[in-house]
Motif scaffolding. Structure first.
Motif, PDB file in Angstrom:
ATOM      1  N   ASP A 505      75.392  37.756 110.335  1.00 14.33           N
ATOM      2  CA  ASP A 505      76.374  37.364 111.665  1.00 14.33           C
ATOM      3  C   ASP A 505      75.688  38.314 112.875  1.00 14.33           C
ATOM      4  OD1 ASP A 505      77.426  40.023 110.810  1.00 14.33           O
ATOM      5  OD2 ASP A 505      79.184  39.110 110.952  1.00 14.33           O
ATOM      6  N   LYS A 506      74.584  39.218 112.835  1.00 15.05           N
ATOM      7  CA  LYS A 506      73.919  40.066 113.725  1.00 15.05           C
ATOM      8  C   LYS A 506      74.530  41.350 113.446  1.00 15.05           C
ATOM      9  CE  LYS A 506      71.012  37.503 116.740  1.00 15.05           C
ATOM     10  NZ  LYS A 506      70.697  37.333 118.167  1.00 15.05           N
ATOM     11  N   SER A 507      75.613  41.638 112.869  1.00 16.88           N
ATOM     12  CA  SER A 507      76.512  42.979 112.904  1.00 16.88           C
ATOM     13  C   SER A 507      75.743  43.774 112.055  1.00 16.88           C
ATOM     14  CB  SER A 507      77.972  42.747 112.265  1.00 16.88           C
ATOM     15  OG  SER A 507      77.867  42.170 110.943  1.00 16.88           O
ATOM     16  N   ILE A 508      76.158  45.015 112.134  1.00 16.17           N
ATOM     17  CA  ILE A 508      75.308  46.245 111.422  1.00 16.17           C
ATOM     18  C   ILE A 508      76.394  47.070 110.881  1.00 16.17           C
ATOM     19  CG2 ILE A 508      73.753  48.062 111.531  1.00 16.17           C
ATOM     20  CD1 ILE A 508      72.183  46.863 113.731  1.00 16.17           C
ATOM     21  N   GLU A 509      76.385  47.360 109.718  1.00 15.59           N
ATOM     22  CA  GLU A 509      77.170  48.356 109.132  1.00 15.59           C
ATOM     23  C   GLU A 509      76.523  49.916 109.068  1.00 15.59           C
ATOM     24  OE1 GLU A 509      80.495  48.465 105.613  1.00 15.59           O
ATOM     25  OE2 GLU A 509      78.501  47.869 105.118  1.00 15.59           O
ATOM     26  N   PHE A 510      76.978  50.721 109.853  1.00 11.31           N
ATOM     27  CA  PHE A 510      76.258  52.013 109.573  1.00 11.31           C
ATOM     28  C   PHE A 510      77.092  52.899 108.587  1.00 11.31           C
ATOM     29  CE2 PHE A 510      75.160  50.482 113.877  1.00 11.31           C
ATOM     30  CZ  PHE A 510      73.934  50.765 114.346  1.00 11.31           C
ATOM     31  N   ILE A 511      76.199  53.342 107.725  1.00 15.65           N
ATOM     32  CA  ILE A 511      76.836  54.038 106.707  1.00 15.65           C
ATOM     33  C   ILE A 511      76.339  55.470 106.905  1.00 15.65           C
ATOM     34  CG2 ILE A 511      76.993  54.516 104.232  1.00 15.65           C
ATOM     35  CD1 ILE A 511      76.307  51.564 103.738  1.00 15.65           C
ATOM     36  N   PHE A 512      77.384  56.391 107.323  1.00 15.25           N
ATOM     37  CA  PHE A 512      77.102  57.736 107.373  1.00 15.25           C
ATOM     38  C   PHE A 512      76.964  58.685 106.295  1.00 15.25           C
ATOM     39  CE2 PHE A 512      78.909  56.080 111.202  1.00 15.25           C
ATOM     40  CZ  PHE A 512      78.145  56.537 112.249  1.00 15.25           C
ATOM     41  N   ASN A 513      76.232  59.909 106.381  1.00 17.38           N
ATOM     42  CA  ASN A 513      76.071  60.689 105.278  1.00 17.38           C
ATOM     43  C   ASN A 513      77.209  61.215 104.595  1.00 17.38           C
ATOM     44  OD1 ASN A 513      73.160  60.962 105.155  1.00 17.38           O
ATOM     45  ND2 ASN A 513      73.193  62.220 106.973  1.00 17.38           N
ATOM     46  N   SER A 514      78.390  61.058 105.224  1.00 18.53           N
ATOM     47  CA  SER A 514      79.506  61.376 104.473  1.00 18.53           C
ATOM     48  C   SER A 514      80.117  60.193 103.756  1.00 18.53           C
ATOM     49  CB  SER A 514      80.568  61.890 105.595  1.00 18.53           C
ATOM     50  OG  SER A 514      81.172  60.618 106.508  1.00 18.53           O
ATOM     51  N   GLY A 515      79.539  59.044 103.788  1.00 26.01           N
ATOM     52  CA  GLY A 515      79.983  57.895 103.097  1.00 26.01           C
ATOM     53  C   GLY A 515      80.968  57.051 104.131  1.00 26.01           C
ATOM     54  N   TYR A 516      81.409  57.761 105.292  1.00 25.81           N
ATOM     55  CA  TYR A 516      82.166  56.885 106.496  1.00 25.81           C
ATOM     56  C   TYR A 516      81.278  55.778 106.857  1.00 25.81           C
ATOM     57  CZ  TYR A 516      85.538  56.280 110.253  1.00 25.81           C
ATOM     58  OH  TYR A 516      86.354  55.466 110.984  1.00 25.81           O
ATOM     59  N   LYS A 517      82.189  54.549 107.084  1.00 27.66           N
ATOM     60  CA  LYS A 517      81.434  53.309 107.397  1.00 27.66           C
ATOM     61  C   LYS A 517      82.004  52.716 108.807  1.00 27.66           C
ATOM     62  CE  LYS A 517      80.389  51.926 102.545  1.00 27.66           C
ATOM     63  NZ  LYS A 517      80.822  51.011 101.493  1.00 27.66           N
ATOM     64  N   VAL A 518      81.111  52.089 109.638  1.00 30.95           N
ATOM     65  CA  VAL A 518      81.444  51.783 110.955  1.00 30.95           C
ATOM     66  C   VAL A 518      80.586  50.422 111.097  1.00 30.95           C
ATOM     67  CG1 VAL A 518      81.718  51.748 113.480  1.00 30.95           C
ATOM     68  CG2 VAL A 518      82.276  53.989 111.913  1.00 30.95           C
ATOM     69  N   LYS A 519      81.339  49.460 111.210  1.00 28.66           N
ATOM     70  CA  LYS A 519      80.592  47.948 111.164  1.00 28.66           C
ATOM     71  C   LYS A 519      80.797  47.726 112.905  1.00 28.66           C
ATOM     72  CE  LYS A 519      80.091  43.591 109.055  1.00 28.66           C
ATOM     73  NZ  LYS A 519      80.237  42.711 107.934  1.00 28.66           N
ATOM     74  N   VAL A 520      79.841  47.259 113.343  1.00 29.22           N
ATOM     75  CA  VAL A 520      79.904  46.874 114.870  1.00 29.22           C
ATOM     76  C   VAL A 520      79.130  45.595 115.157  1.00 29.22           C
ATOM     77  CG1 VAL A 520      80.058  49.054 115.950  1.00 29.22           C
ATOM     78  CG2 VAL A 520      77.828  48.288 115.432  1.00 29.22           C
ATOM     79  N   GLU A 521      79.522  44.745 116.129  1.00 30.53           N
ATOM     80  CA  GLU A 521      79.042  43.505 116.564  1.00 30.53           C
ATOM     81  C   GLU A 521      78.017  43.662 117.354  1.00 30.53           C
ATOM     82  OE1 GLU A 521      79.987  40.683 114.699  1.00 30.53           O
ATOM     83  OE2 GLU A 521      81.696  41.808 113.895  1.00 30.53           O
ATOM     84  N   ALA A 522      77.042  42.805 117.489  1.00 31.22           N
ATOM     85  CA  ALA A 522      75.884  42.946 118.673  1.00 31.22           C
ATOM     86  C   ALA A 522      76.558  42.660 119.916  1.00 31.22           C
ATOM     87  CB  ALA A 522      75.108  41.675 118.322  1.00 31.22           C
ATOM     88  N   ARG A 523      76.233  43.494 120.923  1.00 24.96           N
ATOM     89  CA  ARG A 523      76.482  43.406 122.431  1.00 24.96           C
ATOM     90  C   ARG A 523      76.308  41.941 122.769  1.00 24.96           C
ATOM     91  NH1 ARG A 523      75.297  48.979 125.216  1.00 24.96           N
ATOM     92  NH2 ARG A 523      76.670  50.348 123.978  1.00 24.96           N
ATOM     93  N   LYS A 524      77.114  41.376 123.614  1.00 24.46           N
ATOM     94  CA  LYS A 524      76.785  40.143 124.256  1.00 24.46           C
ATOM     95  C   LYS A 524      75.770  40.282 125.231  1.00 24.46           C
ATOM     96  CE  LYS A 524      80.004  38.020 121.647  1.00 24.46           C
ATOM     97  NZ  LYS A 524      79.574  37.077 120.580  1.00 24.46           N
TER      98      LYS A 524
END
Length: 524
Positions: A505-524
């Motif tokens: 769906d064009k979203s990207i899940e950024f997995i940081f070195n601590s293991g913390y995850k942030v998923k963001v949608e593509a900008r319109k």
């Protein structure tokens, strides 16, 4: 009673030469001193002059020469060029008798001593050891030689153990030694203290900076070569392994791990990497650091990340080894559209998306490079909103992670158990002529299990240390970069992000070195 007439021998038993011949024996001497100190130089010269006079004064001897090795250890004959030249000359029939001050000057290795003496004896060459008053052609010679060689070998073992004890004692006291002549960035002051070398510390900072900017080892080598920087060995051609070792060396952050290697065999001087066979010593803040500890930890994390990639690391772009397809797990690669006109732009897509040989059915999208950068900015800023909560959770996680000290105590206990098993085996072997095979197999099985347990614990220790380093580095960076960012920061991306997974769906899940995850949608 039969009439027996004795026919006296006419040839020497060992040299096979006629005894009636009054031929002078060709005599050489071997001299050796084991160090290069000034005190030994006098002894070295004295030995040479003494033997030349000693041989020439005997009318039945012909002086061949002095073979002398200086500053060479006696535990092995491999490194002694003059000794080897003498043996070759003797084998080639140029020498009849070799004189040495003592067996310890000849060799401290029983096997070497006996091998050479027997080989020379078979070729009619005799040896004479003055201190022990042993002639090798004497009937008692070989027995005495075996005994004396064994004593000399034990003496060498004792000296080696004393040296090891001295070195380990200095390690345990936290005394750090740097081979500063081949160690970029440091030198000794007039008081023998380790200080930063202001003339070339910039080289170390450059190597660390370029690495964290995404450069490969080869690219860093090229940069150093273009700047005319000499390697630790004084050459202008840099090698990948040299750069890697500088990046891995904890001394550049002001600490030191001592006894990374050890001498396994005192006779062969074989050096082995210390994988837990002998103690290691970690000295914190032993000297000034060139690289801050937090930065050094980041470099170790990045080194490990690159090493664990399923694919070869690429430095063409910061996304080259971190952008991953959610469908097949392979890397995204870059392509240039409209490369020759004003509509030129860089896009990213899964490298296996249109690969006919690939069995995967990748339906992940093609992404614009600017969109990826914008999505990282959104992900980072989203994380910053919850910064305090994230830091609190991570500090709580650190408390829950098993301490390294706890694992080290277990490792120490296993080492003790292994030592006890080895002692049991030795007792079993020497207790009777017939070894109890059942008991021996039980001990072997126990030993194998303990070795496996030891390896598992050492692996667990490495994982715990790695996890702690990643979390600490993440916490440190997050505290420094505590505010929201308005544009893409490549260095921050390299330091903080382990990988970025692209979904359909064009979203990207950024997995940081601590293991913390942030998923963001593509900008319109």
């Amino acid at each position: 009673m039969p009439n027996v007439k004795v026919i006296e021998p006419t040839r020497n038993l060992h040299t096979h030469k006629l005894t009636i011949e009054r031929v002078k024996r060709r005599v050489a001497a071997y001299a050796r001193v084991s160090t290069d100190s000034d005190d030994q130089e006098n002894s070295f010269d004295a030995q040479k002059s003494f033997y030349e006079r000693y041989i020439k004064e005997n009318p039945l001897w012909e002086f061949v020469g002095i073979y002398a090795d200086e500053g060479i250890s006696g535990t092995s004959t491999k490194g002694r060029k003059e000794f080897q030249r003498m043996i070759n000359d003797a084998k080639n029939g140029k020498i009849d008798l070799i004189i040495a001050k003592s067996m310890s000057r000849f060799a401290r290795n029983t096997l070497d001593t006996l091998t050479y003496i027997r080989d020379l004896k078979a070729r009619g060459v005799e040896c004479f050891f003055q201190k022990e008053n042993i002639y090798t052609f004497d009937s008692k010679g070989e027995l005495l030689i075996t005994i004396m060689s064994s004593l000399a070998q034990e003496e060498s073992r004792s000296i080696s153990e004393n040296v090891k004890w001295g070195i380990r004692k200095s390690f345990a006291d936290g005394k750090v030694y740097l081979p500063h002549k081949n160690f970029i960035g440091y030198k000794y002051d007039e008081n023998k203290n380790i200080i930063i070398d202001k003339d070339n510390e910039w080289v170390i900072r450059l190597i660390y900076k370029e690495f964290m900017s995404g450069r490969t080892f080869r690219q860093i080598c090229k940069i150093l070569e273009e700047k005319g920087v000499k390697t630790p060995g004084g050459k202008y051609k840099w090698n990948d392994t040299t750069v890697r070792s500088i990046l891995r060396n904890e001394k550049y952050c002001g600490s030191a791990i001592l006894q990374k290697t050890f001498v396994e065999d005192f006779l062969t001087h074989t050096t082995k990497v210390n994988n837990g066979e002998v103690p290691k010593y970690y000295v914190k803040d032993s000297h000034p650091g060139i690289i801050p500890k937090e930065e050094w930890d980041m470099v170790q994390i990045e080194l490990q990340r690159r090493a664990e990639l399923r694919y070869s690391y690429s430095s063409k772009n910061c996304f080259s080894s971190k952008l991953i397809c959610a469908d097949c797990g392979h890397l995204y690669g870059s392509k240039v559209w409209h490369s020759t006109d004003k509509y030129r732009k860089v896009i990213w897509q899964c490298n296996y998306k249109f690969d006919k040989k690939s069995k995967s059915q990748c339906q992940t999208p093609t992404l614009n490079e600017e969109d990826i950068k914008a999505m990282f900015v959104d992900a980072y800023n989203k994380m910053i909103v919850s910064k305090d909560e994230i830091l609190k959770n991570l500090e709580s996680v650190l408390d829950q992670i098993i301490s390294v000290e706890f694992i080290e105590e277990k490792i120490k206990k296993v080492h003790e158990e292994i030592g006890a098993v080895v002692n049991e085996v030795e007792v079993l072997i020497h207790s009777s002529s017939e070894t109890d095979e059942i008991k021996q197999k039980e001990l072997e099985l126990k030993y194998d299990k303990l070795i496996k347990k030891l390896k598992d614990l050492e692996h667990q220790k490495e994982e715990v240390m790695d996890k702690r380093n990643k979390i600490n580095t993440f916490i440190s960076t997050l505290k420094k970069k505590a505010n929201a960012i308005s544009k893409f920061d490549e260095e921050l991306f390299n330091i903080m992000v382990d990988k970025a997974v692209v979904h359909r769906d064009k979203s990207i899940e950024f997995i940081f070195n601590s293991g913390y995850k942030v998923k963001v949608e593509a900008r319109k």
